[in-house]
Design an enzyme around this catalytic site. Structure first.
Site, PDB file in Angstrom:
ATOM      1  N   LYS A 125       0.831  -1.201   0.000  1.00 54.09           N
ATOM      2  CA  LYS A 125       0.000   0.000   0.000  1.00 54.09           C
ATOM      3  C   LYS A 125       0.873   1.261   0.000  1.00 54.09           C
ATOM      4  CE  LYS A 125      -3.676   0.093   2.790  1.00 54.09           C
ATOM      5  NZ  LYS A 125      -5.024   0.372   2.280  1.00 54.09           N
TER       6      LYS A 125
ATOM      7  N   ARG B 242      -3.384   2.849   8.593  1.00 56.33           N
ATOM      8  CA  ARG B 242      -3.685   1.541   7.988  1.00 56.33           C
ATOM      9  C   ARG B 242      -2.447   0.680   7.905  1.00 56.33           C
ATOM     10  NH1 ARG B 242      -8.462   2.688   4.278  1.00 56.33           N
ATOM     11  NH2 ARG B 242      -8.489   4.936   4.167  1.00 56.33           N
TER      12      ARG B 242
ATOM     13  N   GLY C 226      -8.179  -7.488   4.810  1.00 52.03           N
ATOM     14  CA  GLY C 226      -8.969  -7.543   6.040  1.00 52.03           C
ATOM     15  C   GLY C 226      -8.306  -8.237   7.214  1.00 52.03           C
TER      16      GLY C 226
ATOM     17  N   MET D 259      -5.562  -7.325   8.900  1.00 48.41           N
ATOM     18  CA  MET D 259      -4.986  -6.459   9.928  1.00 48.41           C
ATOM     19  C   MET D 259      -5.870  -5.233  10.139  1.00 48.41           C
ATOM     20  SD  MET D 259      -0.970  -6.849   9.209  1.00 48.41           S
ATOM     21  CE  MET D 259      -1.138  -6.469   7.501  1.00 48.41           C
TER      22      MET D 259
ATOM     23  N   ARG E 260      -3.443  -1.605  -6.282  1.00 49.35           N
ATOM     24  CA  ARG E 260      -2.597  -2.799  -6.207  1.00 49.35           C
ATOM     25  C   ARG E 260      -3.041  -3.705  -7.338  1.00 49.35           C
ATOM     26  NH1 ARG E 260      -5.512  -4.788  -0.687  1.00 49.35           N
ATOM     27  NH2 ARG E 260      -7.514  -5.251  -1.591  1.00 49.35           N
TER      28      ARG E 260
ATOM     29  N   HIS F  26     -15.979  -9.204   1.725  1.00 44.77           N
ATOM     30  CA  HIS F  26     -14.905 -10.095   2.172  1.00 44.77           C
ATOM     31  C   HIS F  26     -15.061 -11.482   1.554  1.00 44.77           C
ATOM     32  CE1 HIS F  26     -13.091 -12.987   4.987  1.00 44.77           C
ATOM     33  NE2 HIS F  26     -12.117 -12.084   5.006  1.00 44.77           N
TER      34      HIS F  26
ATOM     35  N   ARG G  26      -0.467 -47.611 -13.600  1.00 40.39           N
ATOM     36  CA  ARG G  26      -0.359 -48.500 -12.436  1.00 40.39           C
ATOM     37  C   ARG G  26      -1.193 -49.745 -12.713  1.00 40.39           C
ATOM     38  NH1 ARG G  26      -0.769 -43.197  -9.483  1.00 40.39           N
ATOM     39  NH2 ARG G  26       0.905 -43.128  -7.938  1.00 40.39           N
TER      40      ARG G  26
ATOM     41  N   ARG H 204       3.873 -49.768 -15.668  1.00 42.90           N
ATOM     42  CA  ARG H 204       4.590 -50.315 -14.515  1.00 42.90           C
ATOM     43  C   ARG H 204       4.060 -51.705 -14.204  1.00 42.90           C
ATOM     44  NH1 ARG H 204       4.088 -47.344  -8.967  1.00 42.90           N
ATOM     45  NH2 ARG H 204       2.125 -48.490  -8.835  1.00 42.90           N
TER      46      ARG H 204
ATOM     47  N   GLU I  95      12.567 -45.121  -6.238  1.00 40.44           N
ATOM     48  CA  GLU I  95      11.672 -44.704  -5.160  1.00 40.44           C
ATOM     49  C   GLU I  95      12.141 -45.183  -3.796  1.00 40.44           C
ATOM     50  OE1 GLU I  95       7.690 -46.149  -6.061  1.00 40.44           O
ATOM     51  OE2 GLU I  95       8.470 -47.983  -6.940  1.00 40.44           O
TER      52      GLU I  95
ATOM     53  N   SER J 163      12.305 -43.413 -13.506  1.00 40.65           N
ATOM     54  CA  SER J 163      11.176 -42.540 -13.184  1.00 40.65           C
ATOM     55  C   SER J 163      11.113 -42.428 -11.666  1.00 40.65           C
ATOM     56  CB  SER J 163       9.878 -43.127 -13.740  1.00 40.65           C
ATOM     57  OG  SER J 163       8.800 -42.293 -13.385  1.00 40.65           O
TER      58      SER J 163
ATOM     59  N   GLY K  33       9.724 -42.169  -8.301  1.00 40.95           N
ATOM     60  CA  GLY K  33       8.460 -42.393  -7.586  1.00 40.95           C
ATOM     61  C   GLY K  33       8.554 -41.664  -6.263  1.00 40.95           C
TER      62      GLY K  33
ATOM     63  N   ASN L  61       6.427 -40.508  -4.302  1.00 39.15           N
ATOM     64  CA  ASN L  61       5.519 -40.842  -3.194  1.00 39.15           C
ATOM     65  C   ASN L  61       6.238 -41.787  -2.240  1.00 39.15           C
ATOM     66  OD1 ASN L  61       3.578 -39.429  -4.619  1.00 39.15           O
ATOM     67  ND2 ASN L  61       2.763 -41.280  -5.583  1.00 39.15           N
TER      68      ASN L  61
ATOM     69  N   CYS M  23       7.040 -39.443 -11.509  1.00 43.64           N
ATOM     70  CA  CYS M  23       5.636 -39.847 -11.619  1.00 43.64           C
ATOM     71  C   CYS M  23       4.917 -39.880 -10.276  1.00 43.64           C
ATOM     72  CB  CYS M  23       5.498 -41.174 -12.343  1.00 43.64           C
ATOM     73  SG  CYS M  23       6.265 -42.548 -11.465  1.00 43.64           S
TER      74      CYS M  23
ATOM     75  N   TYR N 100      10.899 -35.253 -18.217  1.00 43.66           N
ATOM     76  CA  TYR N 100       9.451 -35.046 -18.168  1.00 43.66           C
ATOM     77  C   TYR N 100       8.926 -35.143 -16.748  1.00 43.66           C
ATOM     78  CZ  TYR N 100       8.947 -40.124 -17.650  1.00 43.66           C
ATOM     79  OH  TYR N 100       9.018 -41.394 -17.181  1.00 43.66           O
TER      80      TYR N 100
HETATM   81  C1  PEP Z   1       5.463 -43.354  -6.210  1.00 47.66           C
HETATM   82  O1  PEP Z   1       5.787 -44.083  -5.284  1.00 47.66           O
HETATM   83  O2  PEP Z   1       5.778 -42.165  -6.272  1.00 47.66           O
HETATM   84  C2  PEP Z   1       4.645 -43.883  -7.296  1.00 47.66           C
HETATM   85  C3  PEP Z   1       4.368 -43.122  -8.332  1.00 47.66           C
HETATM   86  O3  PEP Z   1       4.140 -45.121  -7.141  1.00 47.66           O
HETATM   87  P1  PEP Z   1       2.881 -45.447  -6.219  1.00 47.66           P
HETATM   88  O4  PEP Z   1       2.267 -44.157  -5.800  1.00 47.66           O
HETATM   89  O5  PEP Z   1       1.984 -46.258  -7.069  1.00 47.66           O
HETATM   90  O6  PEP Z   1       3.504 -46.205  -5.116  1.00 47.66           O
HETATM   91 MG    MG Z   2       5.621 -46.224  -5.535  1.00 46.89          MG
END
Ligand code: PEP
Ligand code: MG
Length: 891
Positions: free
Chosen positions: A26, A96, A105, A107, A349, A465, A571, A627, A755, A774, A776, A778, A841, A861
């Protein structure tokens, strides 16, 4: 010496737009507007460094701050020809907050500061309007009381209601100067009673009280929540802006308004906003009186657009709008006041907008020559595209209209009605979709709005708001549905003879403002031409490819529609849950001997072959990473007696033997158990069946379409080269068999998921046997943190809340730990095999910050769920531009 205070206005501008870190958004923009010649009341900004100092020094100010404030205040007095605390010509100021990024809103603000029992008389004489003076004084006592002295605002409202009752009037506007005097006196009593001290009369005490309250509000609970939700560090601090008051409440030739230079919902290049005659700024945003439209084009019958009511001030505002857009090269959200037909700018702004508006404005501004394509790509937040991909109501579906309000934020939402934000949060944590219904929202509702699928208010306009915050969050919102009566005590709302109770289902259409009883079917969104254009520009600059995680034909088709350049993860275990197959899958898992397994696999082969055939057809020559089976075993085991009996019959054994086998197979920790390639190594016939299905399908599609698919066969949960060698050997053996049978060959690749931390650390040796990696992420997050994917939800949110970790690492990649392992693996893999193809992935493939990370590792990718594909395309483009920018800067 540190400069703590920066003046603006009246030809003395010490700040600039690019000083927002120091002056807050501001303050920086007030200085910028003043310096480009726009009408800004003079004032000064106390810097964010003072805020930081204040919190670092036990809430003390720098010793030289007072002198700097006094000097800046003297400059304001001189500029406007008034004096702070003067009984004849008193200067009044607004105080202000203003952080680096806007926190609407969150503060505190105090207006009309400088009024006391004497100056109010001076103001009455100087303005010739005693009613205005006393109205201003009572507003000030109320605001100062609530904000600085923490007096409950309900107590003030009771007093006004009492006076109105006494005078027999319904509207505030019917109260006279004398009435406001009575109100002001009542307010002072309220303050004295609540605080044990009289209302402060010394304007300097008032000023320092208000400054302290603004700095204090930086750490209030709602500001803390807002910062957490928007990743704003507490260390940034807020600035404080002190500015000469201009009055929108001095009569019928005065007004106040909030507007956008383009439509923040649709992006249409049309002046858009609301104003109120004879009112102060807070009246518009508070949603207490219903504001009127700005332009005649927007006005409905009976409304009084500013364009007609105050033509001169309106034309001046149109001029200001053009100046601002040319100067800032972006859509602006502005606040203004008209005092006796003269326009003053109080804020500008970059305006918050919906994703649709953001896209349209970026593309339009590029066409208008205000920005170039690169800038247009950078202007749209990738995560916001989710909003465009939201479903809308199926126009053909039957529906029962309950009521209608303002279309405050687009998208359709359906869920159970709740009447409080705490309830919204609680029920959504249990997995319910909720619609938060409030008379009006306030910043205290921020957590409930975040938890809700949709928001409905019965009061307030398009800049209330609820509307502003919902648009920013991408939540569908219907605001100001005045036909609905909400009864919090009864936990019910009523409209047109219908009563909807907490827990009943309603559907909102944020694009039309309609509210329907029950749930209305929705349809998938159609993307606008602007969307395609921006995506095309993004595709032109991104380096990383974007693939999708998909296994069903529907997912694969959606993925292609959104521009996926292949499948990055199919999967195969997800293909096994189909009721037609699950029996055979269970037999395969439960069989004690190879024969039993082979018999079950023979039943699964045709299913798998047709699955892959379909995928290859849809992906039409694009790469498809399949996979091999990675089942968390427990998900497939038969549970009920009935299921066990069914498997026993299928395998021709006793049910009791099956029960024993199920007990044998059950694992203490299935996520770290007999899954991934471990299963393929124990039971090679499983991967052999899958490899056969893949090769047979690929050959069939090559024959049928003339385009040979290139299957990328991926081995899961590999921890060593040896595991990959064994499973790769199985795949190659089957390839040779199928090719010989078919009398033809096709190209294929065999790669691995990375992974597990051990796979990252030994990636050089694994790469010797892999055509691609790739990531993984997760499982890599699970195993790096030692944090179960299935159980983390119970305590991880508290970890994020307590700032033990900055973000949920399953949502956004943890760059220091998981990311470091990815870097090591990429480097080691490429050292052995320079052309090794690298992708990701895990869920992170669709998270913009993680995509940014992937660009820094130069992955080939990212692969994400189909709906996130556009998000990833744009994020990858922005990441490429950023990385090019970095290279430019270091060159
Ligand atoms: C992962 O582990 O990131 C993965 C893509 O495989 P999943 O989630 O199927 O275990
Ligand atoms: Mg996995």
């Amino acid at each position: 010496m540190t400069q703590w205070v920066y003046s603006f206005g009246a030809g003395h501008n010490e700040g600039r737009a690019d000083m927002r870190n120091l002056l807050g958004g501001k303050g920086a923009n007030l200085a910028e507007m003043a310096s480009i010649g726009l009408p800004v009341p003079p004032g000064f900004t106390i810097t964010t460094e003072v805020c930081t100092y204040y919190y670092d020094h036990g809430q003390q100010y720098p010793a030289d701050l007072k002198a700097a404030v006094n000097a800046a205040l003297a400059r304001v007095e001189e500029a406007v020809g008034l004096k702070f605390g003067d009984t004849e010509r008193p200067l009044l100021v607004s105080v202000r907050s203003g952080a680096r990024v806007s926190m609407p809103g969150m503060m505190d603000t105090v207006l009309n500061l400088g009024l006391n029992d004497q100056t109010v008389e001076g103001l009455a004489r100087a303005s010739g309007d005693a009613r205005f003076a006393w109205d201003s004084y009572r507003r000030f006592i109320q605001m100062f009381g609530a904000v600085v002295l923490n007096v409950d605002h309900h107590q003030f409202e009771d007093i006004i209601e009492g006076v109105k009752l006494d005078r027999g009037v319904a509207e505030d506007t019917a109260l006279t100067a004398e009435d406001w005097k009575v109100v002001a006196s009542g307010y002072k009593d309220v303050v004295a009673e609540a605080t044990g001290k009289p209302f402060p009369q010394d304007p300097h005490d008032q000023l320092w009280g208000a400054i302290g309250a603004v700095f204090g509000s930086w750490m209030n609970a709602r500001a803390n929540t807002y910062r957490r939700l928007h990743d704003i560090p507490a260390s940034w601090g807020t600035a404080v802006n002190v500015q000469a008051m201009v009055f929108g409440n001095m009569g019928e030739d005065c007004a106040t308004g909030v507007c956008f230079t383009r439509d923040p919902s649709t992006g249409e290049n049309m002046f858009y906003g609301e104003y109120l005659v004879n009112a102060q700024g807070e009246d518009v945003v508070a949603g207490i009186r219903t504001p009127q439209p700005m332009s005649s084009l927007r006005a409905k019958p009976g409304e009084k657009p500013m364009e007609e009511v105050m033509p001169a001030a309106y034309q001046e505002l149109v001029r200001v709008r053009d100046v601002l857009e040319k100067h800032y090269k972006d859509m602006q959200d502005i606040e203004f006041t008209v005092q006796q037909n003269k326009l003053y700018m109080l804020q500008t702004r970059n305006g918050k907008r919906t994703a649709a508006a953001s896209l349209k404005i970026a593309v339009d501004m590029c066409a208008e020559g205000l920005i170039d394509k690169t800038e247009a790509i950078k202007r749209v937040a990738p995560g916001s595209l989710d909003q465009l991909l939201h479903p809308t109501l199926d126009p053909k579906a039957p529906r029962k209209l309950l009521s209608k309000g303002l279309p405050a934020s687009p998208g359709a939402a359906c869920g159970v009605v709740v009447f409080s934000s705490d309830e919204a949060e609680m029920r959504s944590q249990k997995g319910e979709s909720v619609i938060l219904v409030r008379i009006e929202t306030s910043p205290e509702d921020i957590h409930g709005m975040h938890a809700a699928r949709g928001i409905l208010t019965t009061r307030g306009g398009m800049t209330s708001h609820a509307a502003v915050v919902a648009r920013g969050m991408g939540r569908p919102c219907v605001a100001g549905a005045g036909g609905i009566a909400v009864d919090y005590a009864a936990q019910a709302l009523s409209a047109g003879g219908h009563v909807v109770r907490a827990g009943d289902v309603v559907t909102l259409d944020g694009a039309t403002g309609e509210i329907f009883l029950g749930s209305v079917p929705m349809i998938e969104p159609k993307l606008s031409g602007d969307f395609a254009k921006l995506m095309e520009w993004a595709d032109g600059v991104r380096r990383m490819k974007v693939r999708a995680n998909a296994e069903t034909p529907l997912d694969a088709e959606t993925a292609r529609k959104f521009g996926a350049e292949g499948i990055g993860l199919c999967r195969t275990e997800h293909m096994f849950f189909d009721p037609a197959r699950i029996g055979a899958v269970r037999q395969m898992i439960m069989a004690e001997h190879e024969d039993g397994r082979r018999a079950a696999l023979a039943k699964l082969l045709p299913f798998q072959r047709s699955d892959f055939t379909e995928l290859f057809r849809i992906m039409a020559g694009l790469p498809v990473t399949i996979r091999l089976l990675d089942p968390p075993l427990h998900e497939f085991l038969p549970h009920t007696e009935e299921e066990i009996a069914e498997v026993a019959v299928g395998l021709g054994v006793e049910a009791s033997a099956m029960q024993r086998r199920a007990a044998d197979l059950s694992e203490a920790n299935p996520m770290l158990g007999h899954r991934g390639c471990r299963l393929g190594i124990s039971y090679p016939e499983i991967y052999e069946m899958q490899a056969r299905a893949i090769f047979e399908a690929a050959i069939a599609v090559a024959k049928e379409t003339g385009t040979a698919p290139i299957p990328e066969i991926m081995i899961p949960l590999v921890m060593s080269k040896r595991e990959l060698d064994i499973t790769r050997g199985q795949v190659e053996g089957i390839a040779a068999q199928v090719f010989a049978e078919a009398g033809t060959t096709i190209e294929y690749m065999v790669g691995t998921m990375i992974e597990l931390p051990r796979a990252c650390l030994t990636a050089d040796s694994i790469a010797e046997s892999a055509d691609f990696f790739s990531f993984g992420t997760n499982d890599l997050t699970q195993t790096t943190f030692g944090l179960s994917r299935d159980d983390a939800g119970k305590f991880l949110p508290a970890y994020v809340e307590k700032n033990i970790i900055p973000k949920d690492p399953f949502v956004s990649i943890d760059p220091e730990g998981v990311g470091a392992l990815v870097k090591i693996a990429a480097k080691k893999g490429r050292r052995v095999k320079p052309g090794l193809k690298l992708g990701i992935c895990g869920e992170h493939g669709g998270d913009p910050a993680s995509v940014q990370f992937c660009e820094t590792v130069k992955l080939d990718y990212v692969s994400c769920s189909p709906y996130r594909v556009p998000v990833a395309r744009l994020a990858a483009a922005q990441a490429a531009l950023d990385s090019a920018g970095r290279t430019d800067r270091t060159a």
